[in-house]
Design an enzyme around this catalytic site. Structure first.
Site, PDB file in Angstrom:
ATOM      1  N   SER A  56       0.851  -1.196   0.000  1.00  0.00           N
ATOM      2  CA  SER A  56       0.000   0.000   0.000  1.00  0.00           C
ATOM      3  C   SER A  56       0.886   1.245   0.000  1.00  0.00           C
ATOM      4  O   SER A  56       2.103   1.157   0.212  1.00  0.00           O
ATOM      5  CB  SER A  56      -0.881   0.008   1.244  1.00  0.00           C
ATOM      6  OG  SER A  56      -0.066   0.211   2.399  1.00  0.00           O
ATOM      7  N   ASP A  93      -1.226  -1.610  -3.998  1.00  0.00           N
ATOM      8  CA  ASP A  93      -2.593  -1.702  -3.478  1.00  0.00           C
ATOM      9  C   ASP A  93      -3.163  -0.286  -3.318  1.00  0.00           C
ATOM     10  O   ASP A  93      -2.523   0.584  -2.723  1.00  0.00           O
ATOM     11  CB  ASP A  93      -2.503  -2.408  -2.107  1.00  0.00           C
ATOM     12  CG  ASP A  93      -3.845  -2.821  -1.556  1.00  0.00           C
ATOM     13  OD1 ASP A  93      -4.797  -2.988  -2.344  1.00  0.00           O
ATOM     14  OD2 ASP A  93      -3.937  -3.008  -0.325  1.00  0.00           O
ATOM     15  N   HIS A  94      -4.338  -0.058  -3.873  1.00  0.00           N
ATOM     16  CA  HIS A  94      -5.035   1.238  -3.716  1.00  0.00           C
ATOM     17  C   HIS A  94      -4.212   2.447  -4.157  1.00  0.00           C
ATOM     18  O   HIS A  94      -4.085   3.432  -3.408  1.00  0.00           O
ATOM     19  CB  HIS A  94      -5.497   1.449  -2.268  1.00  0.00           C
ATOM     20  CG  HIS A  94      -6.572   0.498  -1.845  1.00  0.00           C
ATOM     21  ND1 HIS A  94      -7.875   0.604  -2.286  1.00  0.00           N
ATOM     22  CD2 HIS A  94      -6.527  -0.594  -1.057  1.00  0.00           C
ATOM     23  CE1 HIS A  94      -8.587  -0.385  -1.772  1.00  0.00           C
ATOM     24  NE2 HIS A  94      -7.795  -1.133  -1.030  1.00  0.00           N
ATOM     25  N   ASP A 115      -7.113   3.205  -7.873  1.00  0.00           N
ATOM     26  CA  ASP A 115      -8.394   3.223  -7.164  1.00  0.00           C
ATOM     27  C   ASP A 115      -9.100   4.563  -7.380  1.00  0.00           C
ATOM     28  O   ASP A 115      -8.946   5.504  -6.615  1.00  0.00           O
ATOM     29  CB  ASP A 115      -8.163   2.972  -5.670  1.00  0.00           C
ATOM     30  CG  ASP A 115      -9.470   2.909  -4.902  1.00  0.00           C
ATOM     31  OD1 ASP A 115     -10.527   3.124  -5.516  1.00  0.00           O
ATOM     32  OD2 ASP A 115      -9.424   2.642  -3.689  1.00  0.00           O
ATOM     33  N   GLY A 190     -10.611  -3.625   7.152  1.00  0.00           N
ATOM     34  CA  GLY A 190     -10.380  -3.547   8.592  1.00  0.00           C
ATOM     35  C   GLY A 190     -10.980  -4.710   9.360  1.00  0.00           C
ATOM     36  O   GLY A 190     -11.488  -5.672   8.786  1.00  0.00           O
ATOM     37  N   HIS A 232     -11.753  -6.936  -2.417  1.00  0.00           N
ATOM     38  CA  HIS A 232     -10.990  -6.320  -1.321  1.00  0.00           C
ATOM     39  C   HIS A 232     -11.697  -6.632  -0.007  1.00  0.00           C
ATOM     40  O   HIS A 232     -12.783  -7.206   0.019  1.00  0.00           O
ATOM     41  CB  HIS A 232     -10.931  -4.796  -1.531  1.00  0.00           C
ATOM     42  CG  HIS A 232      -9.936  -4.387  -2.559  1.00  0.00           C
ATOM     43  ND1 HIS A 232      -8.802  -3.678  -2.256  1.00  0.00           N
ATOM     44  CD2 HIS A 232      -9.903  -4.606  -3.894  1.00  0.00           C
ATOM     45  CE1 HIS A 232      -8.109  -3.483  -3.358  1.00  0.00           C
ATOM     46  NE2 HIS A 232      -8.761  -4.029  -4.376  1.00  0.00           N
ATOM     47  N   ASN A 275      -8.122 -10.083  -1.419  1.00  0.00           N
ATOM     48  CA  ASN A 275      -7.188  -9.265  -0.644  1.00  0.00           C
ATOM     49  C   ASN A 275      -7.336  -9.480   0.855  1.00  0.00           C
ATOM     50  O   ASN A 275      -8.437  -9.342   1.399  1.00  0.00           O
ATOM     51  CB  ASN A 275      -7.467  -7.775  -0.917  1.00  0.00           C
ATOM     52  CG  ASN A 275      -7.010  -7.325  -2.274  1.00  0.00           C
ATOM     53  OD1 ASN A 275      -6.695  -8.153  -3.133  1.00  0.00           O
ATOM     54  ND2 ASN A 275      -6.967  -6.029  -2.482  1.00  0.00           N
ATOM     55  N   ASP A 277      -5.381  -8.523   4.556  1.00  0.00           N
ATOM     56  CA  ASP A 277      -4.371  -7.827   5.339  1.00  0.00           C
ATOM     57  C   ASP A 277      -4.688  -7.937   6.833  1.00  0.00           C
ATOM     58  O   ASP A 277      -3.860  -8.375   7.636  1.00  0.00           O
ATOM     59  CB  ASP A 277      -4.329  -6.349   4.905  1.00  0.00           C
ATOM     60  CG  ASP A 277      -3.175  -5.596   5.538  1.00  0.00           C
ATOM     61  OD1 ASP A 277      -2.400  -6.194   6.300  1.00  0.00           O
ATOM     62  OD2 ASP A 277      -3.034  -4.384   5.279  1.00  0.00           O
TER      63      ASP A 277
END
Ligand code: G3H
Ligand code: 13P
Ligand code: ZN
Length: 330
Positions: A56, A93-94, A115, A190, A232, A275, A277
């Site tokens: 990211s 990413d993004h 994005d 998140g 995502h 995705n 994280d």
């Protein structure tokens, strides 16, 4: 200019074509440091899975772009040293604007995400097209996004989710030339993907999230048969990890993720990149908190980072085998 080919990396073209055909999804795991990268590579070599190493803007700021690039090069060699050659993609990413995408393309990334999902539709097309035109000159593949996920997307904070409108996807893909499309069908970033009020509770009081909008995914697949789709915000937020964190001094409330059964179903469809994280963050934090609580005298980072790395590896191996289905496809 450093081409990704010099680093031994591949772009997503062949990987996605095989994943769509084979009914599985490629894991896209974020990394910011050496231990995360080691765990990802160990897990993917052990399960013989292709992998997308995801970086990211925040990761670039934290870890330094030059170091990250060389770590990705090292990852390719490390995999071989571990005994099995797996295809490795280094993906932004993004990416928020053209400049960050260009910088990554010029510096060894084999894939970038632009994005533009928070922009008006026409601006999203214009920005995405600009990135695709540049990236394709160097063989770098591009992921675009239509629809907005709830939660936090790097610098972009979306309060509510706006589902992807299936009637827009053909137009978007043909006008931009993207290689894959991230969609919004109810996932979010998140560890608190849904508010408790949006969930029901099972007999043990565990929060059960609202189901993903598979009807929208099916409609998108009808519009774009065989086109690579990306999900995502696909961490499952394992409650055992949250419990370990909270039993060892943490305070993570109302954490809820996407059930593995839904991700398994998505992986069998046109979704070919998933995705993850937050699950890795939870696993590392749980292992470190537990280790610290049980070993108050330890102060060598290797003492607590080694179990954190092992825990991360175990979580990712299990995902490749049981959820994404990417094991044995490298
Ligand atoms: O989607 C966002 C990823 O989880 C990256 O998060 O911006 O905190 O590195 P980050
Ligand atoms: P999670 O927060 O669900 O792990 O999603 C990560 C992600 O989408 C990275 O782009
Ligand atoms: Zn994301």
């Amino acid at each position: 200019m450093t081409s990704y080919k010099e680093l031994g990396l591949v772009n997503t073209t062949e990987m996605f074509a095989k994943a769509v055909k084979g009914g599985y999804a490629i894991p896209a795991y974020n990394f910011n440091n050496m231990e995360q990268m080691q765990a990802i590579i160990q897990a993917c070599v052990e399960t013989k899975s292709p992998v997308i190493l995801q970086v990211s803007a925040g990761a670039r700021k934290y870890a330094n772009g030059t170091l990250l690039r060389n770590m990705a090069k090292g990852a390719v060699e490390y995999a071989k040293e571990l005994g099995y050659e797996i295809p490795v993609v280094l993906h932004l990413d993004h990416g928020a604007d053209f400049e960050i995408c260009k910088e990554c393309i010029d510096n060894g990334f084999s894939s970038v995400m632009i994005d533009g999902s928070h922009h008006p539709y026409d601006k999203n097309i214009e920005l995405t097209r600009k990135v695709v035109d540049y990236a394709h000159k160097y063989g770098v593949t591009v992921e675009g996004e239509l629809g907005v996920l709830a939660g936090i997307e790097d610098d972009v904070v979306a309060e509510k989710s706006t589902y992807t409108q299936p009637e827009e996807v053909i137009d978007f893909v043909s006008k931009t030339g993207v290689d894959s499309l991230a969609i919004s069908i109810g996932t979010s970033h998140g560890a608190n993907k849904f508010k408790p009020a949006q969930c029901t509770k099972n007999a043990d009081g565990v929060l059960i999230p609202p189901p993903l909008r598979f009807d929208i995914l099916e409609e998108i697949e009808k519009q774009l048969p065989g086109f690579p789709i990306v999900l995502h915000g696909s961490s499952s937020v394992p409650q055992d990890q949250v419990k370990i964190i909270n039993e060892n001094g943490g305070a993570i409330q109302d954490a809820v993720g996407i059930p593995e059964s839904e991700l398994r179903k998505a992986a069998k469809s046109a979704v070919c990149k998933i995705n993850i994280d937050s699950d890795g963050r939870l696993a590392m934090t749980a292992a470190i908190r537990k280790h610290m609580a049980e070993n108050p005298g330890h102060f060598d980072p290797r003492q607590y980072l080694a179990p954190a790395r092992d825990s991360l590896k175990a979580i990712y191996s299990a995902k490749n085998v049981n959820v994404l289905g990417s094991a044995n496809h490298a």
